[in-house]
Scaffold this motif. Sequence first.
Motif, PDB file in Angstrom:
ATOM      1  N   ALA A  16       0.465  -1.259   0.162  1.00 28.43           N
ATOM      2  CA  ALA A  16       0.495  -0.060  -0.090  1.00 28.43           C
ATOM      3  C   ALA A  16       0.652   1.057  -0.037  1.00 28.43           C
ATOM      4  CB  ALA A  16      -0.812   0.257   1.174  1.00 28.43           C
ATOM      5  N   LEU A  17       2.368   1.301   0.374  1.00 24.41           N
ATOM      6  CA  LEU A  17       3.138   2.291   0.241  1.00 24.41           C
ATOM      7  C   LEU A  17       4.156   2.067  -0.716  1.00 24.41           C
ATOM      8  CD1 LEU A  17       3.988   2.110   3.816  1.00 24.41           C
ATOM      9  CD2 LEU A  17       2.700   3.790   3.229  1.00 24.41           C
ATOM     10  N   VAL A  18       4.029   1.417  -1.637  1.00 29.26           N
ATOM     11  CA  VAL A  18       4.989   1.282  -2.193  1.00 29.26           C
ATOM     12  C   VAL A  18       5.239   2.317  -3.950  1.00 29.26           C
ATOM     13  CG1 VAL A  18       4.754  -0.993  -3.051  1.00 29.26           C
ATOM     14  CG2 VAL A  18       3.470   0.250  -4.449  1.00 29.26           C
ATOM     15  N   ASP A  19       3.997   4.198  -4.143  1.00 34.75           N
ATOM     16  CA  ASP A  19       4.309   4.732  -4.406  1.00 34.75           C
ATOM     17  C   ASP A  19       4.776   6.285  -3.488  1.00 34.75           C
ATOM     18  OD1 ASP A  19       1.284   4.809  -3.001  1.00 34.75           O
ATOM     19  OD2 ASP A  19       0.705   5.723  -4.588  1.00 34.75           O
ATOM     20  N   GLU A  24      -4.388   7.996   6.191  1.00 34.41           N
ATOM     21  CA  GLU A  24      -5.403   7.993   4.939  1.00 34.41           C
ATOM     22  C   GLU A  24      -5.260   6.733   4.467  1.00 34.41           C
ATOM     23  OE1 GLU A  24      -1.609   8.996   3.227  1.00 34.41           O
ATOM     24  OE2 GLU A  24      -2.631  10.066   5.182  1.00 34.41           O
ATOM     25  N   ARG A  25      -4.780   6.234   4.974  1.00 32.48           N
ATOM     26  CA  ARG A  25      -3.980   4.796   3.755  1.00 32.48           C
ATOM     27  C   ARG A  25      -4.629   4.188   4.820  1.00 32.48           C
ATOM     28  NH1 ARG A  25      -0.050   5.145  -0.679  1.00 32.48           N
ATOM     29  NH2 ARG A  25       0.341   7.282  -1.108  1.00 32.48           N
ATOM     30  N   PHE A  26      -4.485   4.136   5.764  1.00 33.86           N
ATOM     31  CA  PHE A  26      -4.646   2.563   6.667  1.00 33.86           C
ATOM     32  C   PHE A  26      -5.794   3.212   8.240  1.00 33.86           C
ATOM     33  CE2 PHE A  26      -0.433   2.091   5.503  1.00 33.86           C
ATOM     34  CZ  PHE A  26      -0.433   1.376   4.776  1.00 33.86           C
ATOM     35  N   SER A  27      -6.806   3.833   8.062  1.00 32.84           N
ATOM     36  CA  SER A  27      -7.227   4.260   9.560  1.00 32.84           C
ATOM     37  C   SER A  27      -8.133   3.253   9.939  1.00 32.84           C
ATOM     38  CB  SER A  27      -8.656   5.167   8.891  1.00 32.84           C
ATOM     39  OG  SER A  27      -9.193   5.406   9.480  1.00 32.84           O
ATOM     40  N   GLY A  28      -8.367   2.651  11.075  1.00 31.73           N
ATOM     41  CA  GLY A  28      -9.094   2.303  11.426  1.00 31.73           C
ATOM     42  C   GLY A  28      -8.727   0.017  11.776  1.00 31.73           C
ATOM     43  N   LEU A  42      10.505  -2.058  11.634  1.00 28.05           N
ATOM     44  CA  LEU A  42       8.688  -2.094  11.214  1.00 28.05           C
ATOM     45  C   LEU A  42       8.828  -0.137  10.126  1.00 28.05           C
ATOM     46  CD1 LEU A  42       8.088  -3.520  14.545  1.00 28.05           C
ATOM     47  CD2 LEU A  42       8.144  -4.848  12.464  1.00 28.05           C
ATOM     48  N   VAL A  43       9.318   0.431  10.711  1.00 28.46           N
ATOM     49  CA  VAL A  43       9.457   1.582  10.666  1.00 28.46           C
ATOM     50  C   VAL A  43       9.143   1.653   8.691  1.00 28.46           C
ATOM     51  CG1 VAL A  43      10.361   4.187  10.864  1.00 28.46           C
ATOM     52  CG2 VAL A  43      10.184   2.561  13.007  1.00 28.46           C
ATOM     53  N   GLU A  44      10.088   0.987   8.721  1.00 32.43           N
ATOM     54  CA  GLU A  44      10.501   1.420   6.979  1.00 32.43           C
ATOM     55  C   GLU A  44       9.375   1.079   6.742  1.00 32.43           C
ATOM     56  OE1 GLU A  44      13.778  -1.232   4.067  1.00 32.43           O
ATOM     57  OE2 GLU A  44      15.033   0.564   5.529  1.00 32.43           O
ATOM     58  N   LEU A  45       9.369  -0.275   6.969  1.00 36.68           N
ATOM     59  CA  LEU A  45       8.436  -0.972   6.193  1.00 36.68           C
ATOM     60  C   LEU A  45       6.409  -0.524   6.554  1.00 36.68           C
ATOM     61  CD1 LEU A  45       8.608  -4.494   7.594  1.00 36.68           C
ATOM     62  CD2 LEU A  45       8.803  -4.538   5.085  1.00 36.68           C
ATOM     63  N   ALA A  46       6.487   0.792   7.468  1.00 34.93           N
ATOM     64  CA  ALA A  46       5.363   1.925   7.120  1.00 34.93           C
ATOM     65  C   ALA A  46       5.742   2.623   6.148  1.00 34.93           C
ATOM     66  CB  ALA A  46       5.005   1.558   8.533  1.00 34.93           C
ATOM     67  N   GLY A  47       6.537   2.739   5.837  1.00 37.20           N
ATOM     68  CA  GLY A  47       6.841   3.984   4.957  1.00 37.20           C
ATOM     69  C   GLY A  47       7.599   5.366   5.992  1.00 37.20           C
ATOM     70  N   GLY A  48       8.266   4.840   6.765  1.00 40.51           N
ATOM     71  CA  GLY A  48       9.664   5.823   6.743  1.00 40.51           C
ATOM     72  C   GLY A  48      10.317   5.617   6.834  1.00 40.51           C
ATOM     73  N   VAL A  49      11.643   6.668   7.332  1.00 39.50           N
ATOM     74  CA  VAL A  49      12.617   6.081   7.830  1.00 39.50           C
ATOM     75  C   VAL A  49      13.394   6.691   9.101  1.00 39.50           C
ATOM     76  CG1 VAL A  49      15.251   7.080   7.407  1.00 39.50           C
ATOM     77  CG2 VAL A  49      12.960   7.231   5.541  1.00 39.50           C
ATOM     78  N   GLU A  50      14.171   5.607   9.656  1.00 37.87           N
ATOM     79  CA  GLU A  50      14.617   6.118  11.564  1.00 37.87           C
ATOM     80  C   GLU A  50      16.119   5.992  11.000  1.00 37.87           C
ATOM     81  OE1 GLU A  50      14.310   6.940  14.369  1.00 37.87           O
ATOM     82  OE2 GLU A  50      12.882   5.026  14.839  1.00 37.87           O
ATOM     83  N   GLY A  51      16.663   7.767  11.017  1.00 36.78           N
ATOM     84  CA  GLY A  51      17.551   7.971  10.668  1.00 36.78           C
ATOM     85  C   GLY A  51      18.503   7.681  12.350  1.00 36.78           C
TER      86      GLY A  51
END
Length: 307
Positions: free
Chosen positions: A162-165, A290-294, A191-200
């Motif tokens: 769901a986050l590829v774009d 907006e993509r994962f509500s609920g 997990l942060v990376e898979l969830a669309g973030g960057v853990e710097g």
Amino acid sequence: MRICSLLPSATEIVYALGLGDQLVGVSHACDYPADAQTKPVVSQTVRQLSQLSSDEIDAIIQQARANNNPVHWINGDLLRDLRPDLILTQELCQICAIGSGSVFETAAKVLDYQPEIISMRPASLEDIFQNILRIGRAAQVPMRAQAFVASLRHRVSNVANALVDVAERPKVFSIDWLDPLRNTGQWTPELVELAGGVEGLAEKWGISREVSWGEVLAYQPDYIMVMPCAFDMERTILEARENLSRQPVWNVLNGVQKNQVYLFDGTIPSRHGPRVVDVLEGLAEAMHPERFSGLTVPGLFQKADLN
């Protein structure tokens, strides 16, 4: 099969595989699911830590490490009475659960037979999945474990796909301890990376370390995920209020100014069991509502209100 689990993560795996009725003993920290709290308790802490502050707990742990003193102990007489066929332990953190060395030593001393002992040291999400499969094989339910891991992988894929774009990946700082301030390690940055973030400020599959507030200010995270190890939500809220807003740099951090600080039930991210996938879904929902509500199970996380 008589199973003794000496860490909460393994206990959760045992129940997830439908083996709760074969669990004959648990550790003092095994509290999920609720039925685990009805089992005989085989390990205890040397000192009660639950009512102490973060800095007091850290001081006790550091002193124990410096003096090479144990933090937990095993009730050898009870272990002998329970006569487990399978003992589950770990090599990852001797603060959270008793170390494997003590388990092997105690078992050899008090048992007149040799049980199978599985010791876990996961760093990645894949390691956690492999441990579930190991326990399934040892407990003679390999097909059940394979099906369960397949369902977890499917949930992970649903989030990632769901986050590829997503072009812009927000900067995330996940907090494992508040005083002293520590980042997360092992599977959480993944997990942060898979969830669309960057853990710097953390190393994927690496170990947790102390972080200065100067580093956090220089990094300027877009999101701050507060998940202190082994603290439930009530304790997380209390510790966050006492330790975060009083920091001089707190109100100038991007994540604070954008109201993007989230508190997690810290008993869940710190455990290398099946609920790490819940954490992945929680991180995804926090950053991309907006993509994962609920999507997330109730009570896992909430937006911070530190006033």
